[in-house]
Design a protein around this motif. Structure first.
Motif, PDB file in Angstrom:
ATOM      1  N   MET A 126       0.957  -1.050   0.109  1.00  0.00           N
ATOM      2  CA  MET A 126       0.062   0.073  -0.048  1.00  0.00           C
ATOM      3  C   MET A 126       1.470   1.484   0.500  1.00  0.00           C
ATOM      4  O   MET A 126       0.094   2.092  -0.298  1.00  0.00           O
ATOM      5  N   GLU A 127       1.755   1.236  -0.411  1.00  0.00           N
ATOM      6  CA  GLU A 127       3.404   1.976   0.126  1.00  0.00           C
ATOM      7  C   GLU A 127       2.929   4.256  -0.852  1.00  0.00           C
ATOM      8  O   GLU A 127       2.803   4.201  -0.893  1.00  0.00           O
ATOM      9  N   PRO A 128       2.687   2.962  -2.427  1.00  0.00           N
ATOM     10  CA  PRO A 128       2.015   4.094  -3.173  1.00  0.00           C
ATOM     11  C   PRO A 128       0.991   4.483  -3.103  1.00  0.00           C
ATOM     12  O   PRO A 128       1.083   6.206  -3.046  1.00  0.00           O
ATOM     13  N   PHE A 129       0.125   4.041  -2.550  1.00  0.00           N
ATOM     14  CA  PHE A 129      -1.561   4.565  -2.268  1.00  0.00           C
ATOM     15  C   PHE A 129      -1.313   5.629  -1.136  1.00  0.00           C
ATOM     16  O   PHE A 129      -1.602   6.737  -1.731  1.00  0.00           O
ATOM     17  N   PHE A 130      -0.013   4.928  -0.022  1.00  0.00           N
ATOM     18  CA  PHE A 130      -0.097   6.024   1.296  1.00  0.00           C
ATOM     19  C   PHE A 130       0.528   6.899   0.789  1.00  0.00           C
ATOM     20  O   PHE A 130       0.826   8.387   1.209  1.00  0.00           O
ATOM     21  N   ALA A 131       1.730   6.657   0.277  1.00  0.00           N
ATOM     22  CA  ALA A 131       2.825   7.926  -0.885  1.00  0.00           C
ATOM     23  C   ALA A 131       1.842   9.914  -0.984  1.00  0.00           C
ATOM     24  O   ALA A 131       2.141  10.294  -0.949  1.00  0.00           O
ATOM     25  N   SER A 132       0.726   9.042  -2.200  1.00  0.00           N
ATOM     26  CA  SER A 132       0.454   9.934  -2.965  1.00  0.00           C
ATOM     27  C   SER A 132      -0.839  10.732  -1.658  1.00  0.00           C
ATOM     28  O   SER A 132      -1.356  11.854  -1.868  1.00  0.00           O
ATOM     29  N   TYR A 133      -1.609   9.708  -1.109  1.00  0.00           N
ATOM     30  CA  TYR A 133      -1.964  10.226   0.528  1.00  0.00           C
ATOM     31  C   TYR A 133      -1.541  11.487   0.720  1.00  0.00           C
ATOM     32  O   TYR A 133      -1.987  12.871   1.506  1.00  0.00           O
ATOM     33  N   ARG A 134      -0.071  11.056   1.285  1.00  0.00           N
ATOM     34  CA  ARG A 134       0.397  12.044   2.695  1.00  0.00           C
ATOM     35  C   ARG A 134       0.822  13.172   1.703  1.00  0.00           C
ATOM     36  O   ARG A 134       1.499  14.476   2.177  1.00  0.00           O
ATOM     37  N   GLU A 135       1.219  13.369  -0.137  1.00  0.00           N
ATOM     38  CA  GLU A 135       1.368  14.298  -0.935  1.00  0.00           C
ATOM     39  C   GLU A 135       0.489  15.438  -0.862  1.00  0.00           C
ATOM     40  O   GLU A 135       0.759  16.463  -0.617  1.00  0.00           O
ATOM     41  N   ILE A 136      -0.692  15.289  -0.391  1.00  0.00           N
ATOM     42  CA  ILE A 136      -2.107  16.348  -0.853  1.00  0.00           C
ATOM     43  C   ILE A 136      -1.708  16.540   0.900  1.00  0.00           C
ATOM     44  O   ILE A 136      -3.322  17.458   0.952  1.00  0.00           O
ATOM     45  N   MET A 137      -0.898  16.823   1.747  1.00  0.00           N
ATOM     46  CA  MET A 137      -1.412  17.040   2.632  1.00  0.00           C
ATOM     47  C   MET A 137      -3.115  16.842   3.519  1.00  0.00           C
ATOM     48  O   MET A 137      -3.266  17.714   3.939  1.00  0.00           O
ATOM     49  N   PRO A 138      -3.271  15.790   3.660  1.00  0.00           N
ATOM     50  CA  PRO A 138      -3.811  15.062   4.750  1.00  0.00           C
ATOM     51  C   PRO A 138      -4.462  15.838   5.902  1.00  0.00           C
ATOM     52  O   PRO A 138      -4.637  14.857   6.954  1.00  0.00           O
ATOM     53  N   PHE A 139      -4.067  16.999   6.525  1.00  0.00           N
ATOM     54  CA  PHE A 139      -4.319  17.620   7.652  1.00  0.00           C
ATOM     55  C   PHE A 139      -4.595  19.048   7.782  1.00  0.00           C
ATOM     56  O   PHE A 139      -4.919  19.678   6.519  1.00  0.00           O
ATOM     57  N   LEU A 140      -5.463  19.859   8.901  1.00  0.00           N
ATOM     58  CA  LEU A 140      -5.975  20.947   9.017  1.00  0.00           C
ATOM     59  C   LEU A 140      -4.367  22.067   8.834  1.00  0.00           C
ATOM     60  O   LEU A 140      -3.722  22.074   9.705  1.00  0.00           O
ATOM     61  N   VAL A 141      -4.814  22.328   7.955  1.00  0.00           N
ATOM     62  CA  VAL A 141      -3.786  23.730   7.686  1.00  0.00           C
ATOM     63  C   VAL A 141      -3.611  25.742   8.222  1.00  0.00           C
ATOM     64  O   VAL A 141      -4.809  25.408   7.297  1.00  0.00           O
ATOM     65  N   THR A 142      -3.615  25.783   8.944  1.00  0.00           N
ATOM     66  CA  THR A 142      -4.050  26.876   9.480  1.00  0.00           C
ATOM     67  C   THR A 142      -2.336  28.257   9.794  1.00  0.00           C
ATOM     68  O   THR A 142      -1.445  27.428   9.875  1.00  0.00           O
ATOM     69  N   THR A 143      -2.782  29.801   9.679  1.00  0.00           N
ATOM     70  CA  THR A 143      -1.970  30.112  10.122  1.00  0.00           C
ATOM     71  C   THR A 143      -2.290  31.083  11.020  1.00  0.00           C
ATOM     72  O   THR A 143      -3.082  31.116  11.763  1.00  0.00           O
ATOM     73  N   GLY A 144      -0.890  31.974  11.817  1.00  0.00           N
ATOM     74  CA  GLY A 144      -1.201  33.012  13.175  1.00  0.00           C
ATOM     75  C   GLY A 144      -1.112  31.966  14.166  1.00  0.00           C
ATOM     76  O   GLY A 144      -0.916  30.865  14.179  1.00  0.00           O
ATOM     77  N   ASN A 145      -1.409  32.844  14.903  1.00  0.00           N
ATOM     78  CA  ASN A 145      -1.828  32.267  16.476  1.00  0.00           C
ATOM     79  C   ASN A 145      -2.451  30.950  16.718  1.00  0.00           C
ATOM     80  O   ASN A 145      -3.744  30.820  16.175  1.00  0.00           O
ATOM     81  N   GLU A 146      -1.793  30.319  17.498  1.00  0.00           N
ATOM     82  CA  GLU A 146      -2.989  29.094  18.660  1.00  0.00           C
ATOM     83  C   GLU A 146      -4.058  29.397  19.113  1.00  0.00           C
ATOM     84  O   GLU A 146      -4.232  30.393  19.725  1.00  0.00           O
ATOM     85  N   PRO A 147      -5.929  29.439  17.815  1.00  0.00           N
ATOM     86  CA  PRO A 147      -6.983  30.306  18.830  1.00  0.00           C
ATOM     87  C   PRO A 147      -6.848  29.768  20.453  1.00  0.00           C
ATOM     88  O   PRO A 147      -6.658  28.758  20.430  1.00  0.00           O
ATOM     89  N   SER A 148      -7.766  30.783  21.581  1.00  0.00           N
ATOM     90  CA  SER A 148      -8.022  29.533  22.438  1.00  0.00           C
ATOM     91  C   SER A 148      -9.185  29.128  22.571  1.00  0.00           C
ATOM     92  O   SER A 148      -9.346  28.924  23.761  1.00  0.00           O
ATOM     93  N   ARG A 149     -10.110  29.086  21.418  1.00  0.00           N
ATOM     94  CA  ARG A 149     -11.331  28.667  21.933  1.00  0.00           C
ATOM     95  C   ARG A 149     -10.813  27.475  20.282  1.00  0.00           C
ATOM     96  O   ARG A 149     -10.244  27.311  19.353  1.00  0.00           O
ATOM     97  N   GLU A 150     -11.972  27.035  20.403  1.00  0.00           N
ATOM     98  CA  GLU A 150     -12.223  25.827  19.478  1.00  0.00           C
ATOM     99  C   GLU A 150     -12.711  26.517  17.841  1.00  0.00           C
ATOM    100  O   GLU A 150     -13.385  28.058  18.410  1.00  0.00           O
ATOM    101  N   ARG A 151     -12.007  26.127  16.695  1.00  0.00           N
ATOM    102  CA  ARG A 151     -12.257  27.266  15.486  1.00  0.00           C
ATOM    103  C   ARG A 151     -14.009  26.622  15.295  1.00  0.00           C
ATOM    104  O   ARG A 151     -14.312  25.618  14.785  1.00  0.00           O
ATOM    105  N   ILE A 152     -14.633  27.719  15.603  1.00  0.00           N
ATOM    106  CA  ILE A 152     -16.134  27.937  15.097  1.00  0.00           C
ATOM    107  C   ILE A 152     -16.723  27.314  13.761  1.00  0.00           C
ATOM    108  O   ILE A 152     -15.961  27.924  11.874  1.00  0.00           O
TER     109      ILE A 152
END
Ligand code: SF4
Ligand code: F3S
Ligand code: FES
Length: 255
Positions: A126-152
């Motif tokens: 499954m490695e070629p499959f997961f390599a493509s998955y990792r490439e698309i950045m499957p996680f939340l990308v944010t900038t700025g300071n860490e929020p003090s409350r949940e992201r609404i």
């Protein structure tokens, strides 16, 4: 090789679940075999009951007839995505496929999913499959300071990518795609589905970067709208629609 597991001849108890004989014809591959790289076929006949699934039959074969039979599985309930395989020519999860639904009167053909290197029997790399998955950045990308409350997020914004959150990374879609069969470099529908999940998330700020990655010659434009992926998805995700939405976002930059 043909192996048969006999059913003890006895009258079924009153109210017992009816049983039936089922034969599985399984593609075997052992990298250490004297046959070299050649794959072979083995047939096994076992006794199954009413709502037994292909996974139950594979377990019975492994535990009672041939312990060398190799396949992946974990949850046995359609959650972990580890037991995608070709069953009578269609990609399915063995744990979600009832034997009685795949014409058990004929041998059921079981093969590894296509387009990924076979490691042993029904297990692919499954490695070629997961390599493509990792490439698309499957996680939340944010900038700025860490929020003090949940992201609404509004219910409407959440609904925008609800379908693609259901992916369990089983690879049934990617390994049913004819473009992927001929070009293993293609990102494949699963990676695009998981990019979609973040591109259309109102809290995410990495959409432009992901679209740039998928604008590659092996990215979304390789999709020929064949729909095999949508038909194969055991989670009922509208895979082709998600790919179309990513293509549209690439053109309009509206996400
Ligand atoms: Fe499996 Fe569906 Fe996710 Fe593809 S989109 S990996 S078929 S759950
Ligand atoms: Fe392949 Fe699905 Fe597109 S099967 S060609 S990714 S619609
Ligand atoms: Fe987990 Fe089938 S074993 S999805």
């Amino acid at each position: 090789m043909t192996a048969v597991l006999e059913n003890p001849a006895s009258e079924p108890a009153v109210g017992a679940v009816p049983s039936f004989e089922v034969t599985l014809r399984i593609r075997r591959y052992n990298p250490e075999s004297v046959h070299g790289d050649e794959a072979t076929w083995d047939e096994f006949t076992v006794t199954a009951h009413g709502t037994d699934r292909v996974l139950d039959a594979l377990h019975k074969i492994k535990w009672e007839l041939d312990g060398s039979l190799t396949f992946r599985r974990s949850c046995a309930h359609g959650v972990c995505g580890s037991d995608a395989m070709r069953i009578n020519g269609r990609n399915r999860l063995a744990c979600k496929t009832l034997l009685k639904d795949v014409n058990p009167d004929k041998p059921i053909i079981v093969e590894p999913i296509k387009g990924l290197p076979v490691v042993k029997d029904l297990v692919v790399d499954m490695e070629p499959f997961f390599a493509s998955y990792r490439e698309i950045m499957p996680f939340l990308v944010t900038t700025g300071n860490e929020p003090s409350r949940e992201r609404i997020q509004s219910a409407e914004d959440r609904a925008r990518f609800d379908d693609t959150t259901k992916c369990i990374l089983c690879a049934a879609c990617t390994s049913s795609c004819p473009v992927f069969w001929t070009d293993g470099q293609y990102f494949g529908p699963a990676a695009i589905v998981n990019a979609h999940r973040f591109i259309f998330d109102s809290r995410d700020e990495g959409a432009a970067q992901r679209l740039e990655i998928l604008n590659d010659k092996e990215g979304v434009w390789r999709c020929r709208t064949t729909f095999n992926c949508t038909e194969a998805c055991p989670r009922g995700i509208e895979v082709t629609k998600a790919i179309q939405e990513v293509k549209r976002a690439m053109i309009t930059r509206a996400f």
